[in-house]
Design a protein around this motif. Structure first.
Motif, PDB file in Angstrom:
ATOM      1  N   LYS A 102      -8.047 -24.163 -29.952  1.00  0.00           N
ATOM      2  CA  LYS A 102      -7.890 -23.081 -30.926  1.00  0.00           C
ATOM      3  C   LYS A 102      -7.828 -23.642 -32.341  1.00  0.00           C
ATOM      4  N   VAL A 103      -8.136 -22.806 -33.300  1.00  0.00           N
ATOM      5  CA  VAL A 103      -8.041 -23.196 -34.708  1.00  0.00           C
ATOM      6  C   VAL A 103      -6.570 -23.197 -35.113  1.00  0.00           C
ATOM      7  N   ASP A 104      -6.166 -24.216 -35.850  1.00  0.00           N
ATOM      8  CA  ASP A 104      -4.799 -24.315 -36.370  1.00  0.00           C
ATOM      9  C   ASP A 104      -4.798 -23.698 -37.770  1.00  0.00           C
ATOM     10  N   TRP A 105      -4.514 -22.404 -37.850  1.00  0.00           N
ATOM     11  CA  TRP A 105      -4.585 -21.691 -39.125  1.00  0.00           C
ATOM     12  C   TRP A 105      -3.525 -22.175 -40.110  1.00  0.00           C
ATOM     13  N   ASP A 106      -2.445 -22.793 -39.621  1.00  0.00           N
ATOM     14  CA  ASP A 106      -1.419 -23.334 -40.517  1.00  0.00           C
ATOM     15  C   ASP A 106      -1.939 -24.517 -41.327  1.00  0.00           C
TER      16      ASP A 106
END
Length: 173
Positions: A102-106
């Motif tokens: 998953k993309v780490d939006w943080d």
């Protein structure tokens, strides 16, 4: 049978951040090759479940400049790209990304934001000027003064106090 840990990733022009989320991991082994093969193995949980992972990264990496930190809750890897540039995706293959990646939006920064930090407030990459004239409407609000706003507030009036407004009669039953 081995399981796959959840993996989060983000990138910058010169590096990729990979976080393997596996709390209380034991015997964690991480390997990274110059051609971009990332492997992880370890165990976790009360029953010592075995976790394994093999990712073929989008492009070549600089193993010597990459860093690995094994923590209590996760394994954090800073992968130095062999050549600066934005990757189209994390993995080399054209197929669908596995469900555990998953993309780490943080940690994510858009390509146009990575050029340099200007110290401005981060609005999440939103350009308000492209909201179909809403930018002009926002300017009008900023320029208005308090008196105009007070005049525009709705005023409650009783029908018996000389009001010139027509009020709807309550429906008779």
């Amino acid at each position: 049978m081995s399981r796959h840990p959840e993996v989060k990733w983000a990138q910058r022009l010169d590096k990729v951040y990979i976080t393997v989320q596996l709390a209380d991991s034991k015997n964690a082994k991480v390997d990274l090759t110059p051609d971009g093969i990332f492997t992880f193995s370890g165990s976790a949980g009360a029953e010592d479940h075995q976790y394994e992972l093999k990712l073929e990264l989008f492009d070549k990496v600089n193993v010597e400049e990459s860093k690995i930190n094994v923590g209590e809750r996760s394994i954090f890897i800073v992968v130095q790209k062999a050549e600066d540039g934005w990757w189209k995706r994390l993995l080399r293959g054209e197929g669908k990304t596995p469900h555990y990646v998953k993309v780490d939006w943080d940690k994510w920064v858009d390509e146009d934001e990575d050029e340099g930090n200007t110290g401005e407030v981060d609005l999440g990459g939103m350009d308000f000027s492209k909201f179909g004239g809403m930018g002009d409407a926002m300017d009008d609000i900023d320029e208005s003064d308090d008196e105009e706003q007070e005049v525009s507030k709705p005023v409650e009036q009783d029908a018996g106090e000389g009001s010139t407004e027509k009020k709807e009669a309550a429906p008779s039953t």
